[in-house]
Every structure is written in structure tokens, then in C-alpha cells.
Design a protein around this motif. Structure first.
Motif, PDB file in Angstrom:
ATOM      1  N   ARG A 263     -16.421   1.413  -1.493  1.00  0.00           N
ATOM      2  CA  ARG A 263     -15.309   1.135  -0.576  1.00  0.00           C
ATOM      3  C   ARG A 263     -14.577   2.425  -0.226  1.00  0.00           C
ATOM      4  O   ARG A 263     -14.106   2.601   0.907  1.00  0.00           O
ATOM      5  CB  ARG A 263     -14.366   0.125  -1.216  1.00  0.00           C
ATOM      6  N   ILE A 264     -14.484   3.330  -1.199  1.00  0.00           N
ATOM      7  CA  ILE A 264     -13.859   4.621  -0.921  1.00  0.00           C
ATOM      8  C   ILE A 264     -14.670   5.375   0.128  1.00  0.00           C
ATOM      9  O   ILE A 264     -14.117   6.037   1.026  1.00  0.00           O
ATOM     10  CB  ILE A 264     -13.722   5.439  -2.227  1.00  0.00           C
ATOM     11  N   GLY A 265     -16.001   5.266   0.037  1.00  0.00           N
ATOM     12  CA  GLY A 265     -16.839   5.898   1.056  1.00  0.00           C
ATOM     13  C   GLY A 265     -16.572   5.330   2.437  1.00  0.00           C
ATOM     14  O   GLY A 265     -16.531   6.071   3.436  1.00  0.00           O
ATOM     15  N   ILE A 266     -16.378   4.032   2.528  1.00  0.00           N
ATOM     16  CA  ILE A 266     -16.079   3.406   3.814  1.00  0.00           C
ATOM     17  C   ILE A 266     -14.745   3.911   4.348  1.00  0.00           C
ATOM     18  O   ILE A 266     -14.599   4.218   5.542  1.00  0.00           O
ATOM     19  CB  ILE A 266     -16.079   1.871   3.673  1.00  0.00           C
ATOM     20  N   LEU A 267     -13.738   4.008   3.464  1.00  0.00           N
ATOM     21  CA  LEU A 267     -12.433   4.513   3.886  1.00  0.00           C
ATOM     22  C   LEU A 267     -12.549   5.956   4.388  1.00  0.00           C
ATOM     23  O   LEU A 267     -11.912   6.338   5.386  1.00  0.00           O
ATOM     24  CB  LEU A 267     -11.445   4.432   2.721  1.00  0.00           C
ATOM     25  N   LYS A 268     -13.331   6.771   3.708  1.00  0.00           N
ATOM     26  CA  LYS A 268     -13.522   8.152   4.154  1.00  0.00           C
ATOM     27  C   LYS A 268     -14.203   8.178   5.527  1.00  0.00           C
ATOM     28  O   LYS A 268     -13.872   9.018   6.387  1.00  0.00           O
ATOM     29  CB  LYS A 268     -14.342   8.928   3.123  1.00  0.00           C
ATOM     30  N   ALA A 269     -15.155   7.261   5.744  1.00  0.00           N
ATOM     31  CA  ALA A 269     -15.823   7.199   7.044  1.00  0.00           C
ATOM     32  C   ALA A 269     -14.856   6.804   8.150  1.00  0.00           C
ATOM     33  O   ALA A 269     -15.036   7.190   9.317  1.00  0.00           O
ATOM     34  CB  ALA A 269     -16.991   6.218   6.986  1.00  0.00           C
ATOM     35  N   PRO A 274      -8.753  12.423   1.168  1.00  0.00           N
ATOM     36  CA  PRO A 274      -8.737  12.179  -0.285  1.00  0.00           C
ATOM     37  C   PRO A 274      -7.347  11.875  -0.819  1.00  0.00           C
ATOM     38  O   PRO A 274      -7.191  11.019  -1.692  1.00  0.00           O
ATOM     39  CB  PRO A 274      -9.305  13.485  -0.845  1.00  0.00           C
ATOM     40  N   ALA A 275      -6.307  12.546  -0.306  1.00  0.00           N
ATOM     41  CA  ALA A 275      -4.946  12.301  -0.800  1.00  0.00           C
ATOM     42  C   ALA A 275      -4.505  10.871  -0.502  1.00  0.00           C
ATOM     43  O   ALA A 275      -3.884  10.203  -1.334  1.00  0.00           O
ATOM     44  CB  ALA A 275      -3.978  13.303  -0.173  1.00  0.00           C
ATOM     45  N   ARG A 276      -4.816  10.391   0.730  1.00  0.00           N
ATOM     46  CA  ARG A 276      -4.430   9.018   1.082  1.00  0.00           C
ATOM     47  C   ARG A 276      -5.209   8.011   0.240  1.00  0.00           C
ATOM     48  O   ARG A 276      -4.681   6.966  -0.146  1.00  0.00           O
ATOM     49  CB  ARG A 276      -4.670   8.792   2.573  1.00  0.00           C
ATOM     50  N   ARG A 279      -3.568   7.895  -3.205  1.00  0.00           N
ATOM     51  CA  ARG A 279      -2.320   7.115  -3.174  1.00  0.00           C
ATOM     52  C   ARG A 279      -2.603   5.630  -3.039  1.00  0.00           C
ATOM     53  O   ARG A 279      -1.939   4.791  -3.656  1.00  0.00           O
ATOM     54  CB  ARG A 279      -1.445   7.604  -2.018  1.00  0.00           C
ATOM     55  N   SER A 280      -3.594   5.301  -2.229  1.00  0.00           N
ATOM     56  CA  SER A 280      -3.930   3.895  -2.027  1.00  0.00           C
ATOM     57  C   SER A 280      -4.376   3.243  -3.337  1.00  0.00           C
ATOM     58  O   SER A 280      -3.903   2.155  -3.701  1.00  0.00           O
ATOM     59  CB  SER A 280      -5.033   3.776  -0.975  1.00  0.00           C
ATOM     60  N   TYR A 281      -5.267   3.926  -4.065  1.00  0.00           N
ATOM     61  CA  TYR A 281      -5.786   3.328  -5.292  1.00  0.00           C
ATOM     62  C   TYR A 281      -4.767   3.360  -6.427  1.00  0.00           C
ATOM     63  O   TYR A 281      -4.781   2.488  -7.302  1.00  0.00           O
ATOM     64  CB  TYR A 281      -7.093   4.005  -5.692  1.00  0.00           C
TER      65      TYR A 281
END
Length: 786
Positions: A263-269, A274-276, A279-281
Motif C-alpha cells: 500500500r505504501i508503494g501505491i501511495l508513492k505512485a 516519504p515524509a507524508r 506521518r500517515s502511518y
């Protein structure tokens, strides 16, 4: 939630172990000096003026006092007319006051005639609310019903009654009647300062009115000696709870964040930096964490009430609830651990390249666990079991966290079992329970507990009759006339001084062969001849003596050399004591065939009898008690022993804490296995499509934690043993004692094997729920789950 609950309990134990007497003394405004006055030489008005003596900052009283000889009965679980310990009774209208704010532990305060509140330090067998104490020696044969139990940190009384009740408990000639005053002073931190304070009180009261006084320093010394034995034990459990909590919280948060790698990979896409992502997690982790911390804090405070009550019983103090700083520290610490762990895990995932995060998803890195899979494939094991064993090596970090949880659970259980056995050994050593029958001649004045006294008899001694009218020869003749007696010995105690040792030393003098009395020797041997003695480590340290050395005793104006032949384990409030033959004090050997005590002063207080095999003990005791009653003696079973209230409290506390720590360990395993089965749900679906049955699915999931359980058990068992072997000597050192080898070597081989299997058991218990979920999951559902 469970981790925070364990942390609150652990922190509360650590806080309660910090100077328990001093905290209770300050909280109850304890008396620096408890003074007893002769009612025939002063009046209440005169004593009230002493509250303004030099240096006095607060005072309570005067309270009317008397010393009475209560009898038990069926209501107290005792035979009719059995004497109890002499009781100092104080007439007090309420438990509060500027000095010695007595804490009511159970029941209510005495508000009228026929009621009495007992001190928790005054023990009677079967004592409970409603127990009736009788006083047949007083006019009208008054009887009092126990309506409450209270604790005074200053040990100011054995019992309290309404002021109007004191008159009926005082003999017509006024014997034993007096007044009690309780004082607090500006300066009372040293013996010299208290001596000046006592002199000021004496000056402010009529000449000769002050009969005696009790210093708070002496009370604190006795309390600290009693509690020191258990402080390291409770500290160890507190630290275990805190460390286990940190481990599990970190494991849960790291696993949860790590499971979201894809899911982090999807958010990066989608453009998240990385900072956001971090904070999100961190926010996602803190939302359930705040709920869990809040629930855990509430549960921890609720559970701390009975736990701290047990701790107060152990320490002989009062409980004031969970310290606010414990709650604040645990809440801040738990949220801090969640924040740091979530930050580290999310940062690691956030720094992955987008394509790597998308490619890795929930699956382990390529190659991980492949060697283990090849190895298990070669073993002659069912294929689901082999697959499960290989899964344990696919996520090394997660497996390490699971192993750590099992290690803590196994170590806690091993430590708890060992401490329970050691505490039982301590209780047996204090009991000296080898006598079948105990004969009491009279009750000594309040002082140190008799070393041969059975558990359940009052600490100030049993039986009550004027020692001046006791005829030891007559009691001995009655004992000798009873058939069925194999052997016996008598014990008395007296205070002496020893060269080089400050203060009084209590000598317990034995008449007859007491080598079978059941004392536990640390080193050396039991005494066998006059002039020999055994002593605990506390005396040897104070005297600077070792086994084989000779100390000089000043007894009844006569100097007697005594050679130390052994070190005995004998924990008591009176730390300076010697155990020797009565003939040692007489300067000549007595005839041990009879227990006349002709040259002993005072007379023997107790006789310990061993019966011949086949003798009916109950009938023997009943007949002997009847024969001794006219002589001022009484008989009771020497086998009516068991764990003291303190040992029972510690055993209960150990069980509760161990159960909680094992539960935390199982939940840590549960969390990891849930993540593992969710990540492999598609693999499980493929296995089901190829014919894997629900039972095989369960065996695959459970086998994945078996190696982890075995490894954790293999590490946790020696750690628990090491913790036990470190804590027990620390307990002894804190009390000025030494434990012999049998107090440490308390693990029989079958028990060690069972404890070693505790690791796999913890792992399997934690994996049962996710294993059942995996078995129930439909094949189609599992295959389309990403």
C-alpha cells in the motif's frame, strides 16, 4: 491494552517497593513515639498538657489502655477456653487523628459495647468478622465480637474498642490499666534525638508516670527487615512486565506497518513523499494505540487495587492506590514506543523505490526461507508440517520478535515456579514443623516471634498466665505421664548482651535434644553440647563472627563464652539471636531427661513433643490439654501449619502476574501469526485448491510456530533459572541472610522438562485462533484475496 495493563501493574510494584514503610508512615502520620503511662500516677488532663512539650509538633490521646488475656472458642476455630496471645487494647473513638491515622482494612470501626477492631498484626486462627473473643477472667465474663480489621503503621495496639468499653476490660484492682499518648516531633531521625524527645515528654508529665515508650525507628527497622526479603522478588516481576510490554507493543506496531508495504508503494505512485507516508502511518498506528492505552490504563488501575492490597499485606503497610506518575509514565512510554516504532517501520518502507514496494507487497524477499523449505522437504514429515516449518524462516525479523515473546513468557513462568518453591522453602524453614504436639506454658511479653512457633499462633506468643505461678516440673510430670511420647524438648527466650554487638540479643535456650526440631542449616552443624550455639547470618554480621569463633554473652550478670558451630536460616524481626542449650546459660550441663527448667530464668515457654508411631494425635492432645489446664498450660497440634498470610499473598500475586505475562506473550504470537496467515492467504487458497484439508491447514499454521516455541523455550528456560538464581540471593542479602543450596535448587527434572515445553505451548496457544481462521477460509475467497 494488555501490555499497558501489565506495565501499570509492573510500575506499581516498583513504586510500592520503594521505601514502603516510610511512605506508609508519612501517609498515616505515624507516631514518632508511642508512650505508655500509669493511670495510677497521672490523669488525662495532665497528659493532654504534654502535647505542648518541647519539640512536639502533633499529638493524639490520651487513650485509655489495658492488657487482657482473650480466650478463643468455636467461633475462632479453636477448642473451648484456649488461651490466645496477650492483647493490648486501646479505647479510641475513631481511627483518624493528627497522629497514627489508623487504616481500616475490613469491616467497620467499633462504635459501641461488645465490639472490637483487631490489628492485622494480631493473628488468631480462623480470625474473621464476627469472631467472638471471650475474657473469662474479668467481671461479668465480657465477650467482644470482631467488627473490623485495621492496620497501624506505628503498631500502637493489638485491638481497639470504643472508649466506654475499656472499663469492662479492666480488672477491679486496675491491673494493666494505663494511658497511651502518641507524639510527633520536630526532630526524630536519630536515636539521640528521640532520647531527647522522650526526656521532654517525661519532664512534661508527673514523675514516674511514664512506664515505657516505643520508638518509630525500632518499628521501621523491624518492618524493613520483614519486607526486605521480598522487595527484589517484586522488583523482578515489575521489570518483567515493563520489558514484555515494550517488546509486544513494538512487535505489534512494526508488524502492522510492515504489512502495508504494498500500500505504501501505491501511495508513492500517487505522489506521496516519504515524509507524508511516515506521518500517515504514525497517525494510523496512534489511533488504535490511544484507544488501547486508555483501556489498558483503566484496566491496570482496576487490577492494581487487589495487587497493591496483596503487596500491602506483604509489606505490612497500607495501600494508597496507583501513583499518578506511574500512570503518566506508562501512558507516555506506550505512546512513545508506538510512535518510534511506527516511524522506523514506515520510514524503512517509505524509502523503498516505488517499484520495489509494489513488487514486494506482502511477500517475503526472494530467497528468504528457501533453504529451510528445501531442508524440510527432505524430512519424512507430512507436507503441510514441512511447509509450516519453512514459513518460520521467511520473515527473520518477525520470527525473532516471536521468539523474544516466547522467551519472556517462558522465563516468567520458570521464574514464578522457582520463586513459589523457594517461598515454600522459606515458610517451611520458619515453621520448623517437626513436632506433633506443642505445649504452651505461658505467653511471653510482646516481642520477637518464637523460632519454633507454628504458623497460625500469634507472633507475641500463645497462652496467657502469670509465669510466677507456673510450675515447669508439674507440666513436665504431666507430659512424662502421657503414653505415646517418643521425645520432646523445651524452649525459652531471654534477652542478653553480647560483646561487640549493640543492643539486645535474644537467646533461645533449648532444654533437651532439639536436633530433630527441623531448623534449616546454611552451614556448619546444629549445637550438641553446652557452650555451643547456632546463629543466623544477621547476628554473625553484627558480631563480626564466623563459624568456629567464640562470642562472649552477658546473661543474668554472668559472662558466658559461646562458640558458634553453625549458621541457621531463621528470618525474624529480631535479627540478633542465638540458639543454644539451656545449660550454656547455667554454666553446667543439666539433666536433659527431664525438662524441669529448674535453673532457667524465665521458665520454658513451650514444649515440643514427637509422638510414637500409631498414637492418636487428636485424642492425645485432648487429654493432655485437659490435664494441663489447671497448671496454666495448653496443648495444640504442631502439625496445624501452613503458609503464612504473607506467603499466600505472594503466591497469589505470583500467579496473577505470571498469567498476565503469559497472556501478553500469547497475544504477541497471535499478532504475528495473524499477519503471517493474512499475507499468505493466497498461498493457503492454492493449497486448498490442491486438496489441503482444514485439519492440514491448521497443522501447517501451528507447525510454523513450533520451531519458534522450541527456540524460545530453549532460551527462556535458562534465563528464568538465571533470574531465579540472581533474585533469591538478592532477597537474602537485602534481609541480611544467606540462602543455602536447597533454597536455590528447587527445580526437579520433571518440572524442568515441563517448563521447557512451555515455550511451544505458548506459541501454539497464540496461533490457535489464526489457524482456525485459515482452516475456515473458503478456497475461492482465499484465491481472489490480494
Amino acid at each position: 491494552m494488555t501490555a499497558v495493563t501489565a506495565s501499570v501493574l509492573g510500575g506499581s510494584l516498583l513504586a510500592a517497593s520503594e521505601a514502603p514503610f516510610d511512605r506508609a508512615f508519612a501517609g498515616q502520620h505515624g507516631a514518632h513515639l508511642t508512650a505508655q503511662f500509669d493511670a495510677a500516677r497521672t490523669t488525662a488532663e495532665q497528659l493532654s498538657k504534654s502535647a505542648h512539650a518541647a519539640g512536639v509538633t502533633a499529638a493524639s490521646g490520651p487513650f485509655r489502655t489495658t492488657t487482657v488475656d482473650p480466650h478463643g472458642g468455636p467461633e475462632a476455630g479453636l477448642p473451648a477456653d484456649v488461651h490466645l496471645s496477650p492483647m493490648t487494647v486501646v479505647g479510641r473513638a475513631d481511627p483518624g487523628g493528627p497522629v497514627d491515622d489508623v487504616t481500616l482494612v475490613q469491616g467497620a470501626w467499633a462504635s459501641g459495647p461488645g465490639q472490637v477492631v483487631l490489628s492485622t498484626g494480631y493473628e488468631i486462627p480462623g480470625g474473621r468478622l464476627g469472631t467472638v473473643l471471650r475474657f473469662p477472667g474479668l467481671p461479668g465474663d465480657p465477650a467482644l465480637s470482631v467488627v473490623g480489621f485495621a492496620r497501624s503503621v506505628s503498631r500502637t495496639a493489638d485491638a481497639w474498642v470504643a472508649p466506654s468499653q475499656i472499663t469492662s476490660l479492666t480488672p477491679p484492682d486496675g491491673t494493666g490499666a494505663g494511658y497511651q499518648m502518641l507524639y510527633r516531633f520536630t526532630a526524630a531521625d536519630t536515636t539521640a534525638q528521640l532520647a531527647d524527645d522522650r526526656a521532654a515528654v517525661r519532664t512534661a508529665t508527673p514523675a514516674g508516670a511514664l512506664l515505657g515508650s516505643q520508638s518509630w525507628l525500632v518499628t521501621r527497622q523491624g518492618s524493613d527487615h520483614n519486607t526486605a526479603l521480598f522487595v527484589p522478588f517484586l522488583i523482578a516481576f515489575g521489570l518483567l512486565g515493563l520489558l514484555m510490554s515494550v517488546l509486544v507493543v513494538g512487535n505489534v506496531v512494526a508488524g502492522a506497518v510492515g504489512a502495508g508495504t504494498r500500500r505504501i508503494g501505491i501511495l508513492k505512485a500517487l505522489g506521496f513523499t516519504p515524509a507524508r507516508i511516515v506521518r500517515s502511518y504514525m497517525g494510523q498506528a496512534l489511533i488504535p494505540a490511544v484507544v488501547g492505552v486508555a483501556l489498558g490504563a483503566v484496566a491496570g488501575n482496576a487490577l492494581s487495587v487487589p495487587v497493591l492490597s496483596v503487596t500491602a499485606e506483604v509489606y505490612g503497610t497500607t495501600t494508597s492506590g496507583v501513583a499518578p506518575w506511574v500512570d503518566l509514565s506508562v501512558i507516555a512510554g506506550a505512546l512513545g514506543v508506538v510512535t518510534v516504532t511506527a516511524w522506523a517501520a514506515a520510514l524503512r518502507a517509505g524509502r523503498l523505490r516505488t517499484v520495489d514496494a509494489l513488487a514486494v507487497g506482502r511477500t517475503p524477499r526472494p530467497g528468504r526461507g528457501r533453504r529451510a523449505a528445501r531442508l524440510t522437504a527432505r524430512l519424512h514429515l507430512p507436507r503441510p508440517v514441512g511447509l509450516g516449518l519453512a514459513h518460520a524462516f521467511a520473515r527473520p525479523a518477525r520470527a525473532a520478535a516471536m521468539v523474544a515473546a516466547v522467551v519472556f513468557g517462558t522465563a516468567s513462568t520458570t521464574f514464578a515456579v522457582g520463586m513459589g518453591s523457594t517461598l515454600d522453602w522459606v515458610q517451611a524453614a520458619k515453621n520448623h514443623g517437626t513436632a506433633d504436639v506443642v505445649v504452651h506454658a505461658y505467653g511471653p511479653a510482646p516481642g520477637p516471634a518464637h523460632p519454633g512457633q507454628p504458623t497460625g499462633t500469634p507472633a507475641t506468643g500463645p497462652a496467657v498466665i502469670d509465669p510466677a505461678v507456673i510450675d515447669p516440673a508439674a507440666i513436665t510430670a504431666v507430659v512424662n505421664a502421657r503414653p505415646g511420647v517418643e521425645k520432646y524438648y523445651a524452649v525459652t527466650d531471654t534477652d542478653v548482651t553480647v560483646a561487640g554487638v549493640s543492643g539486645a540479643t535474644t537467646i533461645f535456650a533449648f532444654t533437651g535434644d532439639a536436633s530433630w526440631a527441623g531448623y534449616r542449616m546454611v552451614s556448619g552443624t546444629w549445637f550438641h553440647h553446652p557452650g555451643e550455639a547456632v546463629a543466623p547470618a544477621t547476628f554473625l554480621t553484627a558480631a563480626g563472627a564466623r563459624i568456629g569463633d567464640t562470642v562472649t554473652v552477658n546473661a543474668r550478670g554472668k559472662t558466658v563464652p559461646v562458640r558458634i558451630v553453625g549458621e541457621v536460616f531463621d528470618p525474624h524481626t529480631q535479627t540478633d539471636e542465638l540458639l543454644t542449650d539451656t545449660a550454656t546459660l547455667d554454666g553446667a550441663k543439666l539433666d536433659t531427661a527431664t525438662l524441669t527448667g529448674a535453673k532457667s530464668d524465665p521458665h520454658p515457654a513451650s514444649y515440643y513433643l514427637k509422638l510414637k508411631p500409631g498414637t492418636d494425635a487428636a485424642d492425645f492432645i485432648r487429654r493432655l490439654d485437659t490435664a494441663l489446664a489447671p497448671l496454666g498450660g495448653s496443648a495444640e497440634s504442631g502439625r496445624a501449619q501452613g503458609s503464612s498470610d504473607v506467603i499466600l499473598a505472594l503466591d497469589t500475586l505470583t500467579g496473577v502476574l505470571t498469567l498476565l505475562l503469559v497472556s501478553v506473550a500469547c497475544l504477541g504470537i497471535l499478532n504475528s501469526v495473524v499477519l503471517q496467515t493474512r499475507e499468505r492467504v493466497r498461498d493457503i487458497g492454492i493449497g486448498k485448491a490442491l486438496g489441503m484439508t482444514p485439519r492440514q491447514t491448521i497443522s501447517m499454521v501451528l507447525s510454523s510456530v513450533t520451531v519458534i516455541g522450541l527456540a524460545g523455550g530453549a532460551i527462556g528456560l535458562p534465563l528464568g533459572l538465571a533470574l531465579h538464581h540472581v533474585t533469591v540471593p538478592a532477597m537474602a542479602r537485602s534481609a541480611g541472610l544467606r540462602f543455602p543450596a536447597p533454597a536455590l535448587d528447587v527445580y526437579p527434572d520433571p518440572e524442568l522438562l515441563a517448563l521447557a515445553l512451555g515455550g511451544p505451548l505458548i506459541a501454539v496457544l497464540g496461533a490457535l485462533l489464526p489457524a482456525g481462521w485459515a482452516a475456515r477460509t473458503r478456497t475461492a475467497t482465499a484465491l481472489r484475496t490480494e
